[in-house]
Every structure is written in C-alpha cells, then in structure tokens.
Design a protein around this motif. Structure first.
Motif, PDB file in Angstrom:
ATOM      1  N   VAL A  26       0.888  -1.278   0.026  1.00 33.95           N
ATOM      2  CA  VAL A  26      -0.156  -0.091  -0.088  1.00 33.95           C
ATOM      3  C   VAL A  26       0.640   1.451  -0.086  1.00 33.95           C
ATOM      4  N   TRP A  27       1.939   1.210   0.788  1.00 36.09           N
ATOM      5  CA  TRP A  27       2.713   2.689   1.249  1.00 36.09           C
ATOM      6  C   TRP A  27       4.209   2.552   0.266  1.00 36.09           C
ATOM      7  N   GLY A  28       4.419   1.298  -0.158  1.00 37.48           N
ATOM      8  CA  GLY A  28       5.891   1.303  -0.940  1.00 37.48           C
ATOM      9  C   GLY A  28       6.945   1.299   0.145  1.00 37.48           C
ATOM     10  N   ARG A  38       1.536   7.900  11.017  1.00 34.39           N
ATOM     11  CA  ARG A  38      -0.114   7.879  11.263  1.00 34.39           C
ATOM     12  C   ARG A  38      -0.313   7.582  12.555  1.00 34.39           C
ATOM     13  N   LEU A  39       0.576   6.575  13.073  1.00 30.52           N
ATOM     14  CA  LEU A  39       0.170   6.107  14.457  1.00 30.52           C
ATOM     15  C   LEU A  39       0.573   7.073  15.381  1.00 30.52           C
ATOM     16  N   CYS A  40       1.659   7.914  15.260  1.00 30.95           N
ATOM     17  CA  CYS A  40       2.105   9.355  15.978  1.00 30.95           C
ATOM     18  C   CYS A  40       0.761  10.091  15.988  1.00 30.95           C
ATOM     19  N   ASP A  41       0.182  10.259  15.049  1.00 33.18           N
ATOM     20  CA  ASP A  41      -0.910  10.978  15.010  1.00 33.18           C
ATOM     21  C   ASP A  41      -2.090  10.838  15.908  1.00 33.18           C
ATOM     22  N   PHE A  42      -1.999   9.824  16.449  1.00 25.49           N
ATOM     23  CA  PHE A  42      -3.265   9.354  17.372  1.00 25.49           C
ATOM     24  C   PHE A  42      -2.634   9.250  18.821  1.00 25.49           C
ATOM     25  N   CYS A  43      -1.464   9.325  19.123  1.00 21.00           N
ATOM     26  CA  CYS A  43      -0.682   9.038  20.282  1.00 21.00           C
ATOM     27  C   CYS A  43      -0.885  10.197  21.183  1.00 21.00           C
ATOM     28  N   ASP A  53      -7.428   3.229  18.023  1.00 26.11           N
ATOM     29  CA  ASP A  53      -6.591   3.929  17.057  1.00 26.11           C
ATOM     30  C   ASP A  53      -5.912   3.192  16.131  1.00 26.11           C
ATOM     31  N   ILE A  54      -5.204   1.972  16.781  1.00 29.53           N
ATOM     32  CA  ILE A  54      -4.385   1.255  15.882  1.00 29.53           C
ATOM     33  C   ILE A  54      -5.185   0.355  15.021  1.00 29.53           C
ATOM     34  N   VAL A  55      -6.155  -0.188  15.296  1.00 28.94           N
ATOM     35  CA  VAL A  55      -7.288  -0.696  14.556  1.00 28.94           C
ATOM     36  C   VAL A  55      -7.548   0.250  13.297  1.00 28.94           C
ATOM     37  N   GLU A  56      -7.898   1.493  13.672  1.00 31.83           N
ATOM     38  CA  GLU A  56      -8.442   2.547  12.662  1.00 31.83           C
ATOM     39  C   GLU A  56      -7.195   2.437  11.570  1.00 31.83           C
ATOM     40  N   ARG A  59      -6.780  -1.040   9.741  1.00 33.22           N
ATOM     41  CA  ARG A  59      -7.851  -1.414   8.874  1.00 33.22           C
ATOM     42  C   ARG A  59      -8.498  -0.447   8.003  1.00 33.22           C
ATOM     43  N   GLU A  60      -8.470   0.910   8.421  1.00 29.76           N
ATOM     44  CA  GLU A  60      -9.221   1.863   7.265  1.00 29.76           C
ATOM     45  C   GLU A  60      -8.202   2.514   6.594  1.00 29.76           C
ATOM     46  N   GLN A  61      -6.836   2.721   7.179  1.00 30.99           N
ATOM     47  CA  GLN A  61      -5.937   3.626   6.482  1.00 30.99           C
ATOM     48  C   GLN A  61      -5.049   2.696   5.645  1.00 30.99           C
ATOM     49  N   LEU A  62      -4.701   1.543   6.085  1.00 30.21           N
ATOM     50  CA  LEU A  62      -3.696   0.677   5.322  1.00 30.21           C
ATOM     51  C   LEU A  62      -4.589  -0.287   4.785  1.00 30.21           C
TER      52      LEU A  62
END
Length: 70
Positions: A26-28, A38-43, A53-56, A59-62
């Motif tokens: 997905v992201w190369g 993306r994880l830091c955006d939620f911490c 948030d990890i599930v988000e 599942r949703e972004q990845l």
C-alpha cells in the motif's frame, strides 16, 4: 489441551509478515515511515496509542482486513 483454544489464532511471526507485506503493497518502500507517522498522529503526550486507534490505522488507512490477519 489448552493449545486447542489458540488453534485459530495466527502466530506472531505470521501476523508480522502479513502486516509487513501490506505496508509494502500500500505505502511502498517508505511504508514504515508512513505507518509510524499515522500512529503518532493518534498518540497522547506520553506516546501511548489506544487499541481502537491502531485498529483504525491498520483497517481503515492501510486496508488490512480481519481475514488477512486471522
């Protein structure tokens, strides 16, 4: 025995491999940089991230489906 209870749960190594392949797909080549951001955006201020948030992110972004990891 007790092992039967966990028969349907994938090994940690298999789970890691699935996530690794999906990040690359997905992201190369810089996918882990993107995942970390993306994880830091939620911490919170201490660097903790809620499970939801990890599930988000996964599942949703990845786009990692439940079927791919279980």
């Amino acid at each position: 025995p007790a092992a039967e209870h966990f028969a349907l749960i994938p090994s940690l190594a298999a789970l890691k491999g699935t996530i690794h392949r999906k990040v690359q797909e997905v992201w190369g080549s810089l996918g882990y940089v993107n995942l970390r951001q993306r994880l830091c955006d939620f911490c919170d201020h201490e660097g903790f991230i809620r499970k939801a948030d990890i599930v988000e992110v996964l599942r949703e972004q990845l786009g990692l489906s439940e079927d791919e990891v279980g």
